[in-house]
Design a protein around this motif. Structure first.
Motif, PDB file in Angstrom:
ATOM      1  N   UNK A  72       0.830  -1.214   0.000  1.00 45.81           N
ATOM      2  CA  UNK A  72       0.000   0.000   0.000  1.00 45.81           C
ATOM      3  C   UNK A  72       0.860   1.258   0.000  1.00 45.81           C
ATOM      4  N   UNK A  73       1.838   1.306   0.872  1.00 47.45           N
ATOM      5  CA  UNK A  73       2.609   2.551   1.031  1.00 47.45           C
ATOM      6  C   UNK A  73       3.867   2.515   0.169  1.00 47.45           C
ATOM      7  N   UNK A  74       3.742   3.060  -1.021  1.00 46.82           N
ATOM      8  CA  UNK A  74       4.896   3.176  -1.918  1.00 46.82           C
ATOM      9  C   UNK A  74       4.946   4.610  -2.432  1.00 46.82           C
ATOM     10  N   UNK A  78       1.072   4.934  -5.005  1.00 43.81           N
ATOM     11  CA  UNK A  78       0.786   4.039  -3.876  1.00 43.81           C
ATOM     12  C   UNK A  78       0.067   2.792  -4.395  1.00 43.81           C
ATOM     13  N   UNK A  80      -2.752   1.797  -3.572  1.00 43.39           N
ATOM     14  CA  UNK A  80      -4.160   2.135  -3.822  1.00 43.39           C
ATOM     15  C   UNK A  80      -4.320   2.745  -5.210  1.00 43.39           C
ATOM     16  N   UNK A  81      -3.438   3.680  -5.554  1.00 41.41           N
ATOM     17  CA  UNK A  81      -3.493   4.291  -6.887  1.00 41.41           C
ATOM     18  C   UNK A  81      -3.205   3.251  -7.970  1.00 41.41           C
ATOM     19  N   UNK A 100       2.398  -3.361   6.166  1.00 45.53           N
ATOM     20  CA  UNK A 100       3.032  -3.711   7.441  1.00 45.53           C
ATOM     21  C   UNK A 100       2.329  -2.999   8.585  1.00 45.53           C
ATOM     22  N   UNK A 101       1.399  -2.131   8.238  1.00 46.29           N
ATOM     23  CA  UNK A 101       0.757  -1.288   9.236  1.00 46.29           C
ATOM     24  C   UNK A 101      -0.580  -1.884   9.646  1.00 46.29           C
TER      25      UNK A 101
ATOM     26  N   UNK B  95       6.546   7.166   7.326  1.00 44.90           N
ATOM     27  CA  UNK B  95       5.376   6.691   6.568  1.00 44.90           C
ATOM     28  C   UNK B  95       5.684   5.399   5.817  1.00 44.90           C
ATOM     29  N   UNK B  96       6.919   5.283   5.325  1.00 40.30           N
ATOM     30  CA  UNK B  96       7.253   4.102   4.522  1.00 40.30           C
ATOM     31  C   UNK B  96       7.888   2.992   5.347  1.00 40.30           C
TER      32      UNK B  96
END
Lengths: 150, 240
Positions: A72-74, A78, A80-81, A100-101, B95-96
């Motif tokens: 998700x977090x890239x 991202x 999601x996008x 990981x969150x 955040x990452x």
């Protein structure tokens, strides 16, 4: 691991029943582990650390992919996008988002229902569990062979 | 010049920027090329600020004597603790990577017993996303409370190292507007402020902004900007 997909295994595999997967995570170690783990289960795996390059690869053969696994977090694009763009290119492809969150509702309230995601997994995830998750979405090898013959 | 030397020089430049260029009460912008270098930045700064020589000596003594830090009460140690109480509070909002990962990296790169810095209030770790959403002002409220605590405790101030990645998560023009509005709410310089605010942008996010967006978030370049260079790859690994 390079930005470009690792074709070591997938391009040489002549098993027509093998499903092709796309794995994208900006952490090269995770990408490599997932790629190896999924390949052991006879999936064809294209793996990327760069989401833009992953998208280009996906678009070049959108109907060839059965499932994509996206962090998700890239940065830049991202998960999601990327999921939205992947679905635009192939609405039938299954999507698993990975993070990981802690997965909380508010993080995804903006995502649904505009993005159809088929599953979430929380890192760290065991390869056995991930393989089961993938197979639960795209079917077990025998089912896929039978579907191909139909 | 070999790669290791040039990387060390770059590390020193970043620390110098944090210490000399960014003053208390200033809000600034830092662009980092990848997660590995972001980790190096907060680790080096943390070591520079909080892991003082006295700590190292104490740790050696602890190891040799088997005594716990909080059981020491002779005069010399007391004085040392007094100086420690003046430490800055360092807030890291990644955040990452997870906050657990930040602690892991600090520990892996030479910060012994990271937890004690958390316990004594010198290190505060929060997830950037959870700090901005659903309450966009959540992080500001946290920083205000840390600022107040720093004053009450007689500390040197607060350094807030915040990844702005959450604003790029959903994409689209709306996110840029939200980011610009947020940055607009952070004054380049506040009189008598005790917080060094560092808004950190992953290079690949920063490059998605238009020239006009960049101009707006820097408030017409009134905010100081530091763009950390990509390192030579001999001892760093790119996530890109």
């Amino acid at each position: 691991l390079k930005d470009n997909k690792d074709n070591n295994d997938s391009s040489n595999n002549d098993n027509k029943s093998a499903a092709r997967l796309l794995v994208v995570d900006d952490d090269p170690d995770i990408v490599q582990i997932l790629q190896i783990g999924l390949q052991r289960n006879r999936f064809l795996v294209d793996a990327f650390t760069n989401p833009e390059q992953a998208l280009q690869s996906f678009k070049s053969n959108a109907s060839g992919y059965s499932l994509v696994i996206l962090d998700i977090r890239m940065p830049e694009l991202s998960g999601i996008q990327l999921a939205r763009k992947v679905k635009e290119a192939n609405p039938n492809v299954k999507i698993i988002l990975m993070t990981a969150f802690e997965i909380r509702g508010n993080e995804f309230s903006k995502v649904f229902p505009s993005t159809a995601v088929d599953g979430f997994v929380q890192k760290p995830i065991g390869l056995s569990d991930l393989n089961k998750k993938v197979m639960s979405l795209i079917g077990y090898p025998k089912e896929r062979i039978s579907n191909d013959q139909d | 010049m070999n790669n290791e030397n040039s990387n060390e020089e770059e590390d020193e430049l970043v620390i110098k920027w944090f210490n000399k260029e960014v003053g208390d009460g200033e809000n600034t912008i830092l662009v980092y090329p990848n997660l590995q270098i972001f980790r190096q930045i907060y680790t080096n700064y943390f070591k520079d600020q909080l892991v003082i020589e006295g700590d190292k000596e104490e740790e050696q003594e602890e190891n040799s004597e088997g005594e716990k830090y909080n059981k020491k009460n002779d005069d010399s140690k007391y004085n040392n603790k007094q100086s420690k109480s003046k430490r800055r509070i360092i807030l890291v909002a990644p955040f990452y990577e997870t906050t657990v990962s930040v602690k892991h990296h600090l520990q892996a790169f030479g910060v012994e017993n990271t937890q004690r810095f958390v316990d004594d209030g010198s290190l505060v770790l929060v997830d950037a996303y959870q700090s901005f959403f659903p309450d966009i002002n959540g992080l500001k409220k946290l920083i205000d409370s840390l600022s107040e605590r720093a004053r009450k405790e007689g500390r040197a101030g607060v350094t807030a190292i915040v990844d702005m990645g959450p604003f790029f998560m959903f994409g689209g023009d709306g996110s840029a507007k939200q980011l610009i509005n947020y940055e607009a709410s952070l004054a380049p310089k506040t009189q008598d402020g005790n917080v060094k605010g560092i808004s950190c942008y992953h290079r690949r996010n920063y490059d998605t902004l238009t020239k006009a967006d960049k101009e707006e978030i820097s408030q017409g370049k009134r905010k100081k900007l530091f763009e950390v260079k990509e390192r030579n790859s001999s001892n760093t690994r790119s996530s890109a």
